[in-house]
Scaffold this motif. Structure first.
Motif, short mmCIF file in Angstrom:
data_model
loop_
_atom_site.label_atom_id
_atom_site.label_comp_id
_atom_site.label_asym_id
_atom_site.label_seq_id
_atom_site.Cartn_x
_atom_site.Cartn_y
_atom_site.Cartn_z
N GLY A 14 -10.62 -1.08 -4.19
CA GLY A 14 -11.14 -1.23 -5.44
C GLY A 14 -10.19 -1.64 -6.54
N ASN A 15 -10.04 -0.55 -7.69
CA ASN A 15 -9.24 -0.70 -8.69
C ASN A 15 -7.75 -0.48 -8.38
OD1 ASN A 15 -11.30 -1.66 -10.33
ND2 ASN A 15 -11.63 0.52 -11.18
N LYS A 16 -7.72 0.22 -7.43
CA LYS A 16 -6.18 0.60 -6.80
C LYS A 16 -5.36 -0.59 -6.04
CE LYS A 16 -7.21 5.44 -6.52
NZ LYS A 16 -7.06 6.80 -5.67
N ARG A 17 -5.90 -1.68 -5.84
CA ARG A 17 -5.63 -2.77 -4.99
C ARG A 17 -4.27 -3.26 -5.59
NH1 ARG A 17 -9.60 -7.66 -4.06
NH2 ARG A 17 -8.63 -7.94 -6.55
N ALA A 18 -4.31 -3.51 -6.75
CA ALA A 18 -3.12 -4.17 -7.43
C ALA A 18 -1.94 -3.20 -7.21
CB ALA A 18 -3.29 -4.63 -8.60
N LEU A 19 -2.10 -1.85 -7.58
CA LEU A 19 -0.99 -0.88 -7.28
C LEU A 19 -0.42 -0.65 -5.98
CD1 LEU A 19 0.71 0.89 -9.11
CD2 LEU A 19 -0.92 2.67 -8.71
N VAL A 20 -1.35 -0.38 -5.12
CA VAL A 20 -0.75 -0.36 -3.82
C VAL A 20 -0.12 -1.67 -3.23
CG1 VAL A 20 -1.87 -0.19 -1.31
CG2 VAL A 20 -2.76 1.40 -3.20
N CYS A 21 -0.54 -2.86 -3.48
CA CYS A 21 0.00 -4.09 -3.30
C CYS A 21 1.31 -4.16 -3.48
CB CYS A 21 -0.79 -5.39 -3.52
SG CYS A 21 -2.33 -5.45 -2.55
N ALA A 22 1.40 -3.67 -5.05
CA ALA A 22 2.85 -3.69 -5.63
C ALA A 22 3.68 -2.71 -5.00
CB ALA A 22 2.68 -3.26 -7.15
N GLY B 98 8.39 0.76 7.11
CA GLY B 98 8.20 1.38 5.78
C GLY B 98 6.65 1.36 5.51
N ASN B 99 6.06 0.29 5.69
CA ASN B 99 4.67 -0.16 5.38
C ASN B 99 3.71 0.92 6.10
OD1 ASN B 99 5.34 -2.25 3.81
ND2 ASN B 99 4.97 -3.94 5.36
N SER B 100 4.10 1.13 7.19
CA SER B 100 3.14 2.05 8.12
C SER B 100 3.33 3.70 7.45
CB SER B 100 3.56 2.29 9.40
OG SER B 100 5.07 2.70 9.66
N LEU B 101 4.62 4.10 6.95
CA LEU B 101 4.89 5.22 6.36
C LEU B 101 4.23 5.18 5.14
CD1 LEU B 101 8.75 5.96 7.25
CD2 LEU B 101 6.57 6.97 8.35
N VAL C 50 0.33 5.80 5.33
CA VAL C 50 0.22 7.35 5.59
C VAL C 50 0.25 8.15 4.54
CG1 VAL C 50 1.10 9.48 6.97
CG2 VAL C 50 0.78 7.01 8.09
N TRP C 51 1.25 7.84 3.57
CA TRP C 51 1.39 8.48 2.40
C TRP C 51 0.35 8.48 1.39
CZ3 TRP C 51 2.88 6.75 -2.75
CH2 TRP C 51 3.17 7.65 -3.32
N LEU C 52 -0.31 7.22 1.33
CA LEU C 52 -1.48 7.00 0.55
C LEU C 52 -2.77 7.51 1.20
CD1 LEU C 52 -0.76 3.29 -0.35
CD2 LEU C 52 -0.43 5.30 -1.93
N ASN C 53 -2.57 8.26 2.23
CA ASN C 53 -3.93 8.73 2.97
C ASN C 53 -4.85 7.49 3.50
OD1 ASN C 53 -2.94 11.47 2.96
ND2 ASN C 53 -3.81 11.43 0.80
#
Length: 281
Positions: free
Chosen positions: A45-53, A102-105, A108-111
């Motif tokens: 949802g709205n978190k998509r841009a932040l997570v991709c960043a 790093g992406n896999s970790l 996991v950190w983002l649950n």
């Protein structure tokens, strides 16, 4: 069959180029994930841009760490004289593997996922698979382009080689050990090579190539030769007498200088390309 993997390839550790490459790659990764939305990103949802960043930021940091830290810790492994197409492709694959880790970790950190070895393997396979083909193709195309460019230009430079002004007034090359200072005719000088805290002077003595090892720096030798026409700082480790250049060759790493009676090919720093052309043209 795979001889192309042994072809010379430029090893560029310039800070500005490193930061630019890291930034562009990070932006590419973030944009790619944002628009194609793999790994369940479409559900954020709205978190998509932040997570991709965040993915893009990690990619950028990984490139900076790998290329800024490891070459300082293992300088011999990253010497350009030994860098090849195969090493460039392998090194780029290592980048992909580290980014995948790093992406896999990160997920996991983002649950977003639970840690498992299967998760790690999935991210590694995807990251390397996506990166390996364009990396290989771009590396091969760049090697072909640079190799052709430097070969053609080096042939042109060789045809324009001409003697510069010659002086026969003796010059003294300094040494920290005063008893080792070397006085020679400047026209007899071939080149000077720096190694750690020493320099090796190659010169002609009675029509034979001789050499002398002095405890000194290349900068001190360059300063002692400032009044001598034709002395050229070809590379951070080499001073060359342009009057002794017999041929200019080239490959993807840049120009190489052949001197009279010397088997060693002297590399020319790419930053010095224009200066070389000015000196010998």
């Amino acid at each position: 069959m795979l001889s192309f993997l042994r072809r010379p390839y430029p090893q560029e550790l310039d800070l500005r180029r490193l930061l630019t490459t890291a930034l562009l790659f990070g932006l590419f990764v973030g944009a790619f994930l944002f628009f194609f939305q793999p790994f369940g990103i479409q559900n954020l949802g709205n978190k998509r841009a932040l997570v991709c960043a965040g993915f893009g930021l990690w990619s950028m940091v990984a490139i900076i760490l790998l290329n800024g830290l490891l070459p300082m810790l293992l300088p011999k492994a990253f010497r350009e004289q030994r860098w090849t197409v195969g090493k460039e492709i392998l090194w780029s694959t290592v980048h992909c593997a580290v980014i995948g880790l790093g992406n896999s970790l990160y997920v996991v950190w983002l649950n977003m996922e639970q840690w498992t070895w299967h998760l790690l393997l999935t991210y590694e396979v995807y990251t390397v698979a996506v990166g390996l083909f364009p990396i290989t193709v771009s590396t091969l195309l760049r090697e072909v382009r640079l190799n052709r460019l430097y070969r053609e230009q080096s042939t042109e430079l060789t045809t324009h080689l001409h003697p510069l002004e010659v002086t026969h007034s003796p010059v003294t090359l300094p040494s920290d050990n005063k008893n080792e200072a070397l006085t020679i005719d400047p026209d007899d000088l071939l080149f000077i090579e720096a190694t750690d805290n020493y320099v090796t002077v190659f010169y002609r003595k009675e029509n034979v190539v001789a050499k002398a090892v002095l405890r000194s720096t290349l900068k001190a030798q360059e300063e002692a030769l400032t009044t001598i026409p034709g002395i050229f700082r070809a590379h951070k480790s080499y001073l060359v007498n342009c009057n002794r250049i017999s041929n200019v060759s080239g490959n993807a790493q840049g120009y190489k200088l052949q001197l009279e009676g010397i088997e060693t090919n002297i590399p020319v720093s790419r930053k010095q390309n224009e200066e070389l052309r000015r000196r010998v043209w």
